[in-house]
Design a protein around this motif. Structure first.
Motif, PDB file in Angstrom:
ATOM      1  N   LEU A 223      -4.000  -4.865 -11.755  1.00  0.00           N
ATOM      2  CA  LEU A 223      -3.068  -4.835 -10.630  1.00  0.00           C
ATOM      3  C   LEU A 223      -2.849  -6.220 -10.034  1.00  0.00           C
ATOM      4  O   LEU A 223      -1.734  -6.582  -9.663  1.00  0.00           O
ATOM      5  CB  LEU A 223      -3.585  -3.880  -9.549  1.00  0.00           C
ATOM      6  CG  LEU A 223      -3.722  -2.401  -9.917  1.00  0.00           C
ATOM      7  CD1 LEU A 223      -4.234  -1.612  -8.718  1.00  0.00           C
ATOM      8  CD2 LEU A 223      -2.402  -1.826 -10.407  1.00  0.00           C
ATOM      9  N   ALA A 226       0.124  -8.770 -10.901  1.00  0.00           N
ATOM     10  CA  ALA A 226       1.517  -8.556 -10.513  1.00  0.00           C
ATOM     11  C   ALA A 226       1.837  -9.341  -9.240  1.00  0.00           C
ATOM     12  O   ALA A 226       1.160  -9.199  -8.224  1.00  0.00           O
ATOM     13  CB  ALA A 226       1.797  -7.080 -10.300  1.00  0.00           C
ATOM     14  N   LEU A 229       5.536  -5.564  -7.120  1.00  0.00           N
ATOM     15  CA  LEU A 229       5.698  -4.231  -7.689  1.00  0.00           C
ATOM     16  C   LEU A 229       6.789  -3.532  -6.904  1.00  0.00           C
ATOM     17  O   LEU A 229       6.710  -3.435  -5.672  1.00  0.00           O
ATOM     18  CB  LEU A 229       4.405  -3.427  -7.629  1.00  0.00           C
ATOM     19  CG  LEU A 229       4.423  -2.095  -8.412  1.00  0.00           C
ATOM     20  CD1 LEU A 229       3.031  -1.721  -8.883  1.00  0.00           C
ATOM     21  CD2 LEU A 229       4.991  -0.942  -7.570  1.00  0.00           C
ATOM     22  N   LEU A 243      -2.234  -0.499  -3.146  1.00  0.00           N
ATOM     23  CA  LEU A 243      -1.399  -1.473  -3.839  1.00  0.00           C
ATOM     24  C   LEU A 243      -1.045  -2.649  -2.936  1.00  0.00           C
ATOM     25  O   LEU A 243      -0.939  -3.785  -3.396  1.00  0.00           O
ATOM     26  CB  LEU A 243      -0.134  -0.799  -4.366  1.00  0.00           C
ATOM     27  CG  LEU A 243      -0.367   0.178  -5.521  1.00  0.00           C
ATOM     28  CD1 LEU A 243       0.898   0.978  -5.816  1.00  0.00           C
ATOM     29  CD2 LEU A 243      -0.815  -0.555  -6.780  1.00  0.00           C
ATOM     30  N   ARG A 246      -3.781  -5.029  -3.308  1.00  0.00           N
ATOM     31  CA  ARG A 246      -4.035  -5.576  -4.647  1.00  0.00           C
ATOM     32  C   ARG A 246      -2.882  -6.392  -5.228  1.00  0.00           C
ATOM     33  O   ARG A 246      -3.092  -7.264  -6.061  1.00  0.00           O
ATOM     34  CB  ARG A 246      -4.356  -4.432  -5.619  1.00  0.00           C
ATOM     35  CG  ARG A 246      -5.569  -3.609  -5.236  1.00  0.00           C
ATOM     36  CD  ARG A 246      -6.853  -4.403  -5.325  1.00  0.00           C
ATOM     37  NE  ARG A 246      -8.002  -3.590  -4.993  1.00  0.00           N
ATOM     38  CZ  ARG A 246      -8.662  -2.841  -5.865  1.00  0.00           C
ATOM     39  NH1 ARG A 246      -8.284  -2.826  -7.133  1.00  0.00           N
ATOM     40  NH2 ARG A 246      -9.694  -2.123  -5.485  1.00  0.00           N
ATOM     41  N   ILE A 247      -1.640  -6.064  -4.818  1.00  0.00           N
ATOM     42  CA  ILE A 247      -0.447  -6.676  -5.395  1.00  0.00           C
ATOM     43  C   ILE A 247       0.012  -7.830  -4.508  1.00  0.00           C
ATOM     44  O   ILE A 247      -0.144  -7.784  -3.290  1.00  0.00           O
ATOM     45  CB  ILE A 247       0.692  -5.637  -5.509  1.00  0.00           C
ATOM     46  CG1 ILE A 247       0.249  -4.433  -6.344  1.00  0.00           C
ATOM     47  CG2 ILE A 247       1.948  -6.264  -6.099  1.00  0.00           C
ATOM     48  CD1 ILE A 247       0.030  -4.727  -7.799  1.00  0.00           C
ATOM     49  N   LEU A 250       4.315  -5.606  -2.392  1.00  0.00           N
ATOM     50  CA  LEU A 250       4.735  -4.249  -2.714  1.00  0.00           C
ATOM     51  C   LEU A 250       6.088  -4.000  -2.070  1.00  0.00           C
ATOM     52  O   LEU A 250       6.224  -4.060  -0.846  1.00  0.00           O
ATOM     53  CB  LEU A 250       3.719  -3.223  -2.207  1.00  0.00           C
ATOM     54  CG  LEU A 250       4.076  -1.759  -2.474  1.00  0.00           C
ATOM     55  CD1 LEU A 250       4.066  -1.473  -3.974  1.00  0.00           C
ATOM     56  CD2 LEU A 250       3.117  -0.820  -1.741  1.00  0.00           C
TER      57      LEU A 250
END
Length: 262
Positions: A223, A226, A229, A243, A246-247, A250
């Motif tokens: 993850l 990226a 996302l 997310l 982690r991203i 988003l």
């Protein structure tokens, strides 16, 4: 409990136990067997579980629906995601589009972008840009072996991609989870996608809400790799929170109740 919440709970049960029975689910949620069967039908159509007599089991990690079968799923979400992703493309850029129905939707939104160079291992993406794109666009189609999802994969594709340096990769994926990251059911396609990730300065993943919680047999990237996302607002709140942490960014595309972008 709303239908979407009930379906999410059913998926959690399937993934925890490996299988469920209609009668047990109906009793647990206080609804009819017919309601549960409709839930299972919907989840099966989205590729999130496999229906069996009297219940459902986990969808196979190596199941790979064909391009046409996938193209009729979540059409409104894919369209909205593609419209938003197209804003990230600048004239004159060198980009890559991986294989997939969402990236094919993105290709349709890029036909008027001037001076664009597009590298792809997707036959539908190449056809869209070849047939409808501008004269000053360049489309580079990798060689390779054709998969059920109309991707070109294997040593020829990987070798071609490794020689390139790209601004952005727009990556379509089969599944997204916290543990496995971005995955695909095709081992050779995963290798080609990993080469595309390595060739690009930025990674933009396109994944509608149904991809969350689905696992393919082969990992493409974690993850954290990226930068962006792009998804739709039917993604579950807990998935959004995870997310977001982690991203890099988003992007959640809003949808109306009728399944069309706002």
């Amino acid at each position: 409990m709303l239908a979407q919440q009930r379906q999410a709970a059913i998926l959690d049960r399937v993934r925890t136990r490996g299988g469920v029975r209609v009668g047990e689910l109906a009793a647990e949620h206080g609804v009819s067997d017919m309601t549960i069967r409709r839930d299972l039908d919907l989840l099966h159509e989205r590729g999130l579980l496999a229906k069996v007599h009297g219940g459902a089991t986990v969808a196979g990690a190596t199941d790979e629906p064909g391009f046409q079968a996938k193209s009729v799923r979540q059409q409104a979400e894919k369209s909205a995601i593609a419209v938003r992703a197209a804003r990230l493309v600048r004239p004159g850029a060198a980009i890559a589009l991986s294989a997939g129905t969402t990236t094919a939707e993105l290709a349709r939104r890029l036909v008027d972008v001037p001076g664009l160079t597009v590298v792809t291992n997707s036959l539908p993406v190449a056809d869209i840009l070849h047939d409808r794109g501008r004269d000053d666009q360049t489309v580079v189609l990798t060689g390779g072996v054709r998969t059920p999802s109309d991707a070109l994969v294997g040593p020829l594709a990987v070798t071609a991609v490794r020689a390139l340096h790209l601004d952005v990769l727009f990556l379509g994926v089969h599944g997204v989870t916290e543990r496995t990251g971005f995955t695909t059911p095709n081992l050779m396609e995963a290798e080609t996608n990993r080469a595309l990730v390595a060739a690009a300065d930025r990674l933009v993943v396109l994944a509608d809400h149904t991809k969350w919680g689905t696992v393919g047999i082969s990992a493409i990237a974690p993850l954290a790799d990226a930068h962006v996302l792009v998804t739709d607002d039917r993604l579950l709140p807990q998935a959004r929170r995870l997310l977001t942490d982690r991203i890099g960014e988003l992007v959640v595309v809003p949808m109306t109740g009728q399944g069309t972008p706002r």
